[in-house]
Design a protein around this motif. Sequence first.
Motif, PDB file in Angstrom:
ATOM      1  N   GLY A 160     -11.086   1.105  39.592  1.00  0.00           N
ATOM      2  CA  GLY A 160      -9.845   0.948  39.830  1.00  0.00           C
ATOM      3  C   GLY A 160      -8.856   2.015  40.106  1.00  0.00           C
ATOM      4  O   GLY A 160      -9.303   3.146  39.780  1.00  0.00           O
ATOM      5  N   ALA A 161      -7.535   1.857  40.561  1.00  0.00           N
ATOM      6  CA  ALA A 161      -6.761   2.989  41.084  1.00  0.00           C
ATOM      7  C   ALA A 161      -6.022   3.621  39.373  1.00  0.00           C
ATOM      8  O   ALA A 161      -5.394   2.737  38.816  1.00  0.00           O
ATOM      9  N   ARG A 162      -6.156   4.983  39.562  1.00  0.00           N
ATOM     10  CA  ARG A 162      -5.732   5.822  38.430  1.00  0.00           C
ATOM     11  C   ARG A 162      -4.402   6.588  39.101  1.00  0.00           C
ATOM     12  O   ARG A 162      -4.722   7.174  39.963  1.00  0.00           O
ATOM     13  N   GLN A 163      -3.470   6.382  38.169  1.00  0.00           N
ATOM     14  CA  GLN A 163      -2.394   7.384  38.417  1.00  0.00           C
ATOM     15  C   GLN A 163      -2.722   8.783  37.730  1.00  0.00           C
ATOM     16  O   GLN A 163      -2.999   8.683  36.686  1.00  0.00           O
ATOM     17  N   VAL A 164      -2.855   9.819  38.391  1.00  0.00           N
ATOM     18  CA  VAL A 164      -3.286  11.226  38.049  1.00  0.00           C
ATOM     19  C   VAL A 164      -1.879  11.959  37.847  1.00  0.00           C
ATOM     20  O   VAL A 164      -1.134  12.188  38.634  1.00  0.00           O
ATOM     21  N   THR A 165      -1.876  12.685  36.562  1.00  0.00           N
ATOM     22  CA  THR A 165      -0.800  13.564  36.378  1.00  0.00           C
ATOM     23  C   THR A 165      -1.557  15.015  35.913  1.00  0.00           C
ATOM     24  O   THR A 165      -2.356  15.088  35.307  1.00  0.00           O
ATOM     25  N   VAL A 166      -0.733  15.945  36.893  1.00  0.00           N
ATOM     26  CA  VAL A 166      -1.478  17.362  36.698  1.00  0.00           C
ATOM     27  C   VAL A 166      -0.330  18.129  36.217  1.00  0.00           C
ATOM     28  O   VAL A 166       0.692  18.032  36.898  1.00  0.00           O
ATOM     29  N   ALA A 167      -0.627  18.918  35.030  1.00  0.00           N
ATOM     30  CA  ALA A 167       0.708  19.832  34.543  1.00  0.00           C
ATOM     31  C   ALA A 167       0.115  21.089  34.579  1.00  0.00           C
ATOM     32  O   ALA A 167      -1.069  21.293  34.000  1.00  0.00           O
ATOM     33  N   TRP A 168       1.092  22.066  34.581  1.00  0.00           N
ATOM     34  CA  TRP A 168       0.692  23.474  34.175  1.00  0.00           C
ATOM     35  C   TRP A 168       1.959  24.349  33.629  1.00  0.00           C
ATOM     36  O   TRP A 168       3.060  23.769  33.816  1.00  0.00           O
ATOM     37  N   ASP A 169       1.638  25.324  33.008  1.00  0.00           N
ATOM     38  CA  ASP A 169       2.719  26.199  32.477  1.00  0.00           C
ATOM     39  C   ASP A 169       2.289  27.633  32.185  1.00  0.00           C
ATOM     40  O   ASP A 169       1.089  27.746  31.333  1.00  0.00           O
ATOM     41  N   GLY A 170       2.701  28.395  33.029  1.00  0.00           N
ATOM     42  CA  GLY A 170       1.988  29.901  32.814  1.00  0.00           C
ATOM     43  C   GLY A 170       2.693  30.943  33.812  1.00  0.00           C
ATOM     44  O   GLY A 170       3.920  30.733  34.230  1.00  0.00           O
ATOM     45  N   PRO A 171       2.163  31.857  34.378  1.00  0.00           N
ATOM     46  CA  PRO A 171       2.704  32.944  35.260  1.00  0.00           C
ATOM     47  C   PRO A 171       3.319  32.214  36.456  1.00  0.00           C
ATOM     48  O   PRO A 171       4.306  32.848  36.794  1.00  0.00           O
ATOM     49  N   ALA A 172       2.707  31.306  36.972  1.00  0.00           N
ATOM     50  CA  ALA A 172       3.556  30.670  38.010  1.00  0.00           C
ATOM     51  C   ALA A 172       4.611  29.729  37.942  1.00  0.00           C
ATOM     52  O   ALA A 172       5.144  29.080  38.885  1.00  0.00           O
ATOM     53  N   GLY A 173       4.889  29.502  36.607  1.00  0.00           N
ATOM     54  CA  GLY A 173       5.938  28.680  36.081  1.00  0.00           C
ATOM     55  C   GLY A 173       5.496  27.290  35.609  1.00  0.00           C
ATOM     56  O   GLY A 173       4.249  27.389  35.520  1.00  0.00           O
ATOM     57  N   LYS A 174       6.345  26.336  35.290  1.00  0.00           N
ATOM     58  CA  LYS A 174       6.081  25.292  34.815  1.00  0.00           C
ATOM     59  C   LYS A 174       6.405  24.316  35.712  1.00  0.00           C
ATOM     60  O   LYS A 174       7.057  24.110  36.612  1.00  0.00           O
ATOM     61  N   GLY A 175       5.282  23.141  36.008  1.00  0.00           N
ATOM     62  CA  GLY A 175       5.424  21.989  36.908  1.00  0.00           C
ATOM     63  C   GLY A 175       4.474  20.767  36.575  1.00  0.00           C
ATOM     64  O   GLY A 175       3.560  21.169  35.826  1.00  0.00           O
ATOM     65  N   SER A 176       4.639  20.097  37.292  1.00  0.00           N
ATOM     66  CA  SER A 176       3.763  18.958  37.236  1.00  0.00           C
ATOM     67  C   SER A 176       3.719  18.116  38.683  1.00  0.00           C
ATOM     68  O   SER A 176       4.932  18.311  39.504  1.00  0.00           O
ATOM     69  N   THR A 177       2.613  17.167  38.789  1.00  0.00           N
ATOM     70  CA  THR A 177       2.770  16.438  40.009  1.00  0.00           C
ATOM     71  C   THR A 177       1.779  15.361  39.487  1.00  0.00           C
ATOM     72  O   THR A 177       0.920  14.978  38.650  1.00  0.00           O
ATOM     73  N   GLN A 178       2.117  13.936  40.447  1.00  0.00           N
ATOM     74  CA  GLN A 178       1.323  12.988  40.289  1.00  0.00           C
ATOM     75  C   GLN A 178       0.747  12.418  41.543  1.00  0.00           C
ATOM     76  O   GLN A 178       1.493  12.451  42.770  1.00  0.00           O
ATOM     77  N   PHE A 179      -0.385  11.822  41.692  1.00  0.00           N
ATOM     78  CA  PHE A 179      -0.952  11.095  42.835  1.00  0.00           C
ATOM     79  C   PHE A 179      -1.958  10.023  42.426  1.00  0.00           C
ATOM     80  O   PHE A 179      -2.224  10.014  40.853  1.00  0.00           O
TER      81      PHE A 179
END
Length: 137
Positions: free
Chosen positions: A113-132
């Motif tokens: 089935g289709a999964r909503q993926v969330t990737v998050a990060w926090d470090g030297p390149a800053g803090k962020g996230s994306t979903q797909f």
Amino acid sequence: MQRVMMGVVLGVVLLAGLLAAVWGADLKVIQTRKVKDMAVTLLSESGQWTQGKNTFVLEFTSAATKQPVDVGKATLSTSMAMPGMAPMLAGATLSQDKAPGRYLGTISFPDSGARQVTVAWDGPAGKGSTQFSVPVR
């Protein structure tokens, strides 16, 4: 106590072996997302996720130069909407590779089935996230 230690050591060795198999293989893109000036790419040997255990690579690169970006701590989690029920959640186990911006991971899915993926990060390149969205076959 020794059994626990042996179990932990065995688990780490098995995970390292699985991830080494993915690392040495020709990897295919499952999904790429551009976030500001960075590309977040999910790769695997088959180019898809399937029911059961999956190994994959998560890469963070500069969208302009294609050079690796050190994002520090990264996480990947998935959810699947279920009508009339709470969403099915799954979190990946990630370990940072020797190369900056590259993470080796494992995740398991009980069904397709289709999964909503969330990737998050926090470090030297800053803090962020994306979903797909990623299909599990």
